[in-house]
Design an enzyme around this catalytic site. Structure first.
Site, short mmCIF file in Angstrom:
data_model
loop_
_atom_site.label_atom_id
_atom_site.label_comp_id
_atom_site.label_asym_id
_atom_site.label_seq_id
_atom_site.Cartn_x
_atom_site.Cartn_y
_atom_site.Cartn_z
N LEU A 41 32.73 42.06 29.03
CA LEU A 41 34.02 41.56 29.49
C LEU A 41 33.76 40.46 30.51
O LEU A 41 33.04 40.66 31.49
CB LEU A 41 34.82 42.70 30.13
CG LEU A 41 36.14 42.34 30.83
CD1 LEU A 41 37.13 41.75 29.83
CD2 LEU A 41 36.74 43.56 31.51
N GLY A 84 37.62 34.40 33.57
CA GLY A 84 37.58 32.96 33.80
C GLY A 84 36.85 32.18 32.73
O GLY A 84 35.95 31.39 33.03
N GLY A 91 32.15 30.03 32.42
CA GLY A 91 32.73 31.18 31.74
C GLY A 91 32.81 30.96 30.24
O GLY A 91 32.47 31.86 29.45
N SER A 101 27.21 31.88 44.14
CA SER A 101 26.90 30.47 44.33
C SER A 101 25.77 30.38 45.34
O SER A 101 25.55 31.32 46.12
CB SER A 101 28.14 29.73 44.87
OG SER A 101 27.81 28.45 45.38
N TYR A 152 35.19 28.57 51.25
CA TYR A 152 34.58 28.96 49.97
C TYR A 152 33.31 29.76 50.20
O TYR A 152 33.09 30.81 49.56
CB TYR A 152 34.27 27.70 49.15
CG TYR A 152 33.58 27.95 47.84
CD1 TYR A 152 34.28 28.44 46.74
CD2 TYR A 152 32.22 27.69 47.68
CE1 TYR A 152 33.65 28.67 45.53
CE2 TYR A 152 31.57 27.92 46.48
CZ TYR A 152 32.30 28.40 45.40
OH TYR A 152 31.67 28.63 44.20
#
Length: 285
Positions: free
Chosen positions: A6, A9, A15, A138, A151
């Site tokens: 699963l 995005g 993605g 990230s 972020y």
């Protein structure tokens, strides 16, 4: 061995490429996105390659949407082997300029979205004593960077969530966790962040402007060098990770991202040593 995967995005970028790569490798892929109306690129690529992946609606900001989609996958397949928390949103702005609304949105998508989806699948994985949750973080989850503090804060939170869960859910229930840390990816994600800050007030005439202009100039220059990799290249790393029986806790996707995080990761590149030490110190295992 084929797995039920699963992914959130998947309308574009990493993605989308991960969904295609996993399906091509023979896995049963449920590619989800907030707005299925944006699935045309994924559908076209899948059809062109003869891939039979499934596309479902899932909004990581909507608990009911997550619950419904997870239940549907479980109804069809009986289990979920791998959850890939990929959905995310970039944000480039100084906190003096950022509104509370924007900050809450960034934290909600990038951190709470990961937490909600993880919480939805975890009971089923624990019951089976098997599973793997991959969080697309990230290099900004390890290294704070100029004008990325909101972020980076969200991605640092993802790192803490991943590391904490791995310290007891893995030894207790056999569910693995991995945080994957790409550097720059040549996708619409990176371009949209830069366009957004240039168009919506990020270039305000204030004391930060010279530094922001230098940052954006260098970011655009890096797009033409080896600092950025394609979404397909990063997806190949994600695919290799989901197919490992004993996956690492942390993983970078390129030589540039390895170098960028070197001071943070030199003693324990894949996070296994710290994880083992934490388990020993806190659980005595």
């Amino acid at each position: 061995m084929s797995k039920t995967v699963l992914i959130t995005g998947t309308s574009s970028g990493l993605g989308l490429e991960t969904a295609l790569a996993a399906s091509h490798a023979g896995h049963r892929v449920y590619a989800t996105m907030r707005d299925p109306g944006k699935s045309s690129a994924l559908r076209a690529a899948a059809e062109a390659s003869g891939l039979g992946l499934e596309i479902l609606q899932l909004d990581v900001q909507d608990p009911e949407s997550i619950k419904t989609t997870v239940a549907e996958v479980l109804r069809r397949e009986g289990h979920i082997d791998t959850l890939i928390n990929n959905a995310g949103a970039g944000y480039l702005r100084n906190i003096e300029q950022a509104s509370d609304e924007d900050i809450n949105q960034v934290m909600d998508v990038n951190f709470m979205g990961v937490l909600r989806c993880t919480r939805a699948v975890l009971p089923h994985m624990r019951a089976r004593k098997s599973g793997h949750i991959i969080n697309i973080s990230s290099v900004g989850g390890l290294v704070g960077q100029p004008f990325n503090e909101v972020y980076c804060a969200a991605k640092f939170a993802v790192e803490g969530l991943t590391e904490s869960l791995a310290s007891y859910v893995t030894p207790g229930f056999g569910v693995h966790f991995t945080s994957i840390q790409p550097g720059g990816i040549t996708s619409e994600f990176a371009n949209s962040v830069l366009k957004q800050v240039e168009a919506t007030g990020g270039m305000l005439e204030d004391d930060y402007l010279p530094l922001l202009q230098r940052y954006i100039g260098n970011a655009r220059a890096r797009m033409g060098g080896d600092a950025y990799q394609s979404s397909a290249e990063a997806a190949a790393v994600v695919l290799a990770c989901l197919e490992q029986e004993d996956p690492p806790l942390r993983l970078r996707t390129s030589a540039w991202s390895e170098g960028f995080c070197a001071f943070k990761t030199a003693a324990d590149p894949d996070g296994r040593k710290q994880n083992e030490a934490t388990i020993a110190a806190t659980l005595g295992l």
